[in-house]
Design an enzyme around this catalytic site. Structure first.
Site, PDB file in Angstrom:
ATOM      1  N   ASN A 263       0.956  -1.211   0.072  1.00 23.18           N
ATOM      2  CA  ASN A 263      -0.125   0.149  -0.165  1.00 23.18           C
ATOM      3  C   ASN A 263       0.921   1.204  -0.020  1.00 23.18           C
ATOM      4  O   ASN A 263       1.790   1.456   0.805  1.00 23.18           O
ATOM      5  CB  ASN A 263      -0.982  -0.227   1.366  1.00 23.18           C
ATOM      6  CG  ASN A 263      -1.935   1.084   1.113  1.00 23.18           C
ATOM      7  OD1 ASN A 263      -1.160   2.167   1.036  1.00 23.18           O
ATOM      8  ND2 ASN A 263      -3.213   0.790   1.647  1.00 23.18           N
TER       9      ASN A 263
ATOM     10  N   HIS B 177       1.013   6.203   1.806  1.00 24.29           N
ATOM     11  CA  HIS B 177       1.804   7.097   2.473  1.00 24.29           C
ATOM     12  C   HIS B 177       2.943   7.814   2.113  1.00 24.29           C
ATOM     13  O   HIS B 177       3.403   9.026   2.459  1.00 24.29           O
ATOM     14  CB  HIS B 177       2.161   6.384   4.028  1.00 24.29           C
ATOM     15  CG  HIS B 177       1.135   5.920   4.920  1.00 24.29           C
ATOM     16  ND1 HIS B 177       0.017   7.218   5.181  1.00 24.29           N
ATOM     17  CD2 HIS B 177       0.486   4.788   5.377  1.00 24.29           C
ATOM     18  CE1 HIS B 177      -0.666   6.469   5.892  1.00 24.29           C
ATOM     19  NE2 HIS B 177      -0.538   5.028   6.178  1.00 24.29           N
TER      20      HIS B 177
ATOM     21  N   HIS C 159      -5.639   3.367  -1.247  1.00 25.93           N
ATOM     22  CA  HIS C 159      -6.860   3.566  -0.899  1.00 25.93           C
ATOM     23  C   HIS C 159      -7.246   5.161  -1.170  1.00 25.93           C
ATOM     24  O   HIS C 159      -6.912   6.166  -0.768  1.00 25.93           O
ATOM     25  CB  HIS C 159      -6.857   3.573   0.745  1.00 25.93           C
ATOM     26  CG  HIS C 159      -8.266   3.884   1.568  1.00 25.93           C
ATOM     27  ND1 HIS C 159      -8.289   3.941   2.667  1.00 25.93           N
ATOM     28  CD2 HIS C 159      -9.463   4.354   1.128  1.00 25.93           C
ATOM     29  CE1 HIS C 159      -9.483   4.078   3.120  1.00 25.93           C
ATOM     30  NE2 HIS C 159     -10.418   4.417   2.086  1.00 25.93           N
TER      31      HIS C 159
ATOM     32  N   ARG D 184      -9.513   7.911  -0.639  1.00 25.54           N
ATOM     33  CA  ARG D 184     -10.567   8.260   0.372  1.00 25.54           C
ATOM     34  C   ARG D 184     -11.438   9.305  -0.175  1.00 25.54           C
ATOM     35  O   ARG D 184     -10.937  10.174  -1.029  1.00 25.54           O
ATOM     36  CB  ARG D 184      -9.848   8.751   1.546  1.00 25.54           C
ATOM     37  CG  ARG D 184      -9.037   7.669   2.337  1.00 25.54           C
ATOM     38  CD  ARG D 184      -8.252   8.273   3.612  1.00 25.54           C
ATOM     39  NE  ARG D 184      -9.308   8.216   4.679  1.00 25.54           N
ATOM     40  CZ  ARG D 184      -9.501   7.355   5.687  1.00 25.54           C
ATOM     41  NH1 ARG D 184      -8.634   6.538   5.699  1.00 25.54           N
ATOM     42  NH2 ARG D 184     -10.564   7.522   6.679  1.00 25.54           N
TER      43      ARG D 184
ATOM     44  N   ARG E 292      -7.438  12.647   1.220  1.00 22.41           N
ATOM     45  CA  ARG E 292      -6.241  13.229   2.169  1.00 22.41           C
ATOM     46  C   ARG E 292      -4.910  12.899   1.605  1.00 22.41           C
ATOM     47  O   ARG E 292      -3.952  13.180   1.923  1.00 22.41           O
ATOM     48  CB  ARG E 292      -6.676  12.943   3.432  1.00 22.41           C
ATOM     49  CG  ARG E 292      -6.414  11.289   3.797  1.00 22.41           C
ATOM     50  CD  ARG E 292      -6.526  10.775   5.326  1.00 22.41           C
ATOM     51  NE  ARG E 292      -7.739  11.238   5.764  1.00 22.41           N
ATOM     52  CZ  ARG E 292      -8.124  10.654   6.966  1.00 22.41           C
ATOM     53  NH1 ARG E 292      -7.208   9.812   7.467  1.00 22.41           N
ATOM     54  NH2 ARG E 292      -9.234  10.774   7.432  1.00 22.41           N
TER      55      ARG E 292
ATOM     56  N   GLU F 267      -8.746   0.313  -2.782  1.00 23.32           N
ATOM     57  CA  GLU F 267      -9.657   0.359  -1.557  1.00 23.32           C
ATOM     58  C   GLU F 267     -10.456   1.599  -1.492  1.00 23.32           C
ATOM     59  O   GLU F 267      -9.899   2.690  -1.920  1.00 23.32           O
ATOM     60  CB  GLU F 267      -8.597   0.477  -0.120  1.00 23.32           C
ATOM     61  CG  GLU F 267      -7.885  -0.881  -0.041  1.00 23.32           C
ATOM     62  CD  GLU F 267      -6.837  -0.353   1.350  1.00 23.32           C
ATOM     63  OE1 GLU F 267      -6.998   0.545   1.964  1.00 23.32           O
ATOM     64  OE2 GLU F 267      -6.106  -1.465   1.589  1.00 23.32           O
TER      65      GLU F 267
ATOM     66  N   THR G 167      -8.228   3.390   8.712  1.00 23.69           N
ATOM     67  CA  THR G 167      -9.271   2.495   8.927  1.00 23.69           C
ATOM     68  C   THR G 167      -9.196   1.842  10.055  1.00 23.69           C
ATOM     69  O   THR G 167      -8.238   1.187  10.424  1.00 23.69           O
ATOM     70  CB  THR G 167      -8.970   1.645   7.783  1.00 23.69           C
ATOM     71  OG1 THR G 167      -8.905   2.469   6.581  1.00 23.69           O
ATOM     72  CG2 THR G 167     -10.490   0.804   7.474  1.00 23.69           C
TER      73      THR G 167
ATOM     74  N   GLU H  42     -10.655  -9.722   3.148  1.00 24.13           N
ATOM     75  CA  GLU H  42      -9.509  -9.179   3.970  1.00 24.13           C
ATOM     76  C   GLU H  42      -9.666  -9.063   5.358  1.00 24.13           C
ATOM     77  O   GLU H  42     -10.436  -8.569   5.840  1.00 24.13           O
ATOM     78  CB  GLU H  42      -8.835  -8.001   3.395  1.00 24.13           C
ATOM     79  CG  GLU H  42      -7.542  -7.509   3.749  1.00 24.13           C
ATOM     80  CD  GLU H  42      -6.967  -6.348   3.205  1.00 24.13           C
ATOM     81  OE1 GLU H  42      -7.183  -6.042   2.340  1.00 24.13           O
ATOM     82  OE2 GLU H  42      -6.160  -5.701   4.060  1.00 24.13           O
TER      83      GLU H  42
ATOM     84  N   HIS I  19      -3.309  -4.754   7.923  1.00 25.13           N
ATOM     85  CA  HIS I  19      -3.603  -3.461   8.935  1.00 25.13           C
ATOM     86  C   HIS I  19      -2.691  -3.866  10.033  1.00 25.13           C
ATOM     87  O   HIS I  19      -2.950  -4.710  10.668  1.00 25.13           O
ATOM     88  CB  HIS I  19      -4.911  -3.441   9.209  1.00 25.13           C
ATOM     89  CG  HIS I  19      -5.147  -1.894   9.561  1.00 25.13           C
ATOM     90  ND1 HIS I  19      -4.558  -1.139  10.675  1.00 25.13           N
ATOM     91  CD2 HIS I  19      -5.683  -1.148   8.835  1.00 25.13           C
ATOM     92  CE1 HIS I  19      -4.996   0.080  10.602  1.00 25.13           C
ATOM     93  NE2 HIS I  19      -5.603   0.375   9.321  1.00 25.13           N
TER      94      HIS I  19
END
Ligand code: PXP
Length: 247
Positions: A6, A9, A42, A44, A48, A69, A100, A150, A193
């Site tokens: 992922n 970040h 993801h 969102r 963000r 996601e 999340t 998941e 996660h």
């Protein structure tokens, strides 16, 4: 065990200054060159970190699996169908949360989730539901027609952390039970996660889990040692756990 990284970040760092760098698309290329099987982002609702442009460019550049996601909303379903994500993972989303926080409420949010699954699966896009590792959530996912789940590993990671790298056995057993039930029902079972270089081994040892989605720990390490090494070291930690060499 498949590893999907992922890269949200990387975009978080870019958005912190409103610059054009670092580009999550470049990061995704390095991640794939280092041997990961796919890229997860993801998108969102508040945008963000990952932006619409990122998803569109990643669709062109990612060679492995592109896992999108998103929340189960009409807006997101439309985007996923336009870009033709390889897999969509439906996640719960709250604007005030840092990340999340829990799995989907597969019972309470049944209508919205069911509608999104119908539209996406009907259009040939496999859907995964990000759920807590419980029997009820697995069963409800199957009934909703999702081909994949998941399992949320957050509780396992937190407990392990709280007892300072103690066993976290109960949560691990929960994950194992949920994964086994998922496989019995014919579901593809992923997990993710909060996984990091220390806690990933025990989850990797669960044979019924065949894919991990890992973000923060890899991107954080990449800042210090470079993306290639960060991905490679995670791959090695997963392989050690899978083969029982962790003990
Ligand atoms: N899987 C899902 C469904 C997520 O929402 C996230 C966080 O975006 C991850 C995996 C990755 O979590 P982490 O960044 O803690 O590795």
């Amino acid at each position: 065990m498949k590893l999907h990284v992922n890269v949200d970040h990387v975009a978080t760092l870019r958005q912190a200054r409103g610059t054009r760098y670092p580009d999550p698309v470049w990061a995704a290329s390095l991640v794939e060159l280092a041997g990961a099987d796919g890229i997860t982002v993801h998108l969102r609702e508040d945008r963000r970190h990952i932006q619409d442009r990122d998803v569109r460019v990643l669709r062109q550049s990612v060679r492995g699996v592109l896992n999108l996601e998103m929340a189960a909303t009409d807006e997101m379903v439309k985007i996923a169908r336009e870009v033709r994500a390889d897999v969509v993972t439906l996640v719960p989303e709250k604007r005030e949360e840092r990340t999340t926080e829990g799995g989907l409420d597969v019972v309470g949010a049944r209508a919205a989730i069911g509608k999104a699954i119908e539209a996406l699966v009907g259009d040939g896009i496999p859907v995964s539901l990000f759920i807590d590792p419980s029997e009820e959530a697995i069963q409800a996912s199957k009934e909703l027609g999702a081909p994949r789940v998941e399992l949320h590993t957050g509780d396992y990671c937190e407990k392990l952390h709280a007892v300072q790298h103690g066993p976290g056995d109960e949560e691990l057993a929960r994950l194992h039970r949920a994964a086994t039930r998922g496989r019995e029902l014919g579901l593809h079972v992923a997990a993710g996660h909060g996984l990091d270089y220390d806690n990933v081994g025990a989850v990797s040892a669960i044979r019924e889990i065949t894919e991990l989605n890992i973000g923060h720990a890899i991107v954080a390490r990449a800042v210090l040692v470079g993306m290639e090494r960060a991905v490679r070291e995670m791959r090695e930690a997963i392989d050690r756990g899978r083969s029982g060499r962790d003990e």
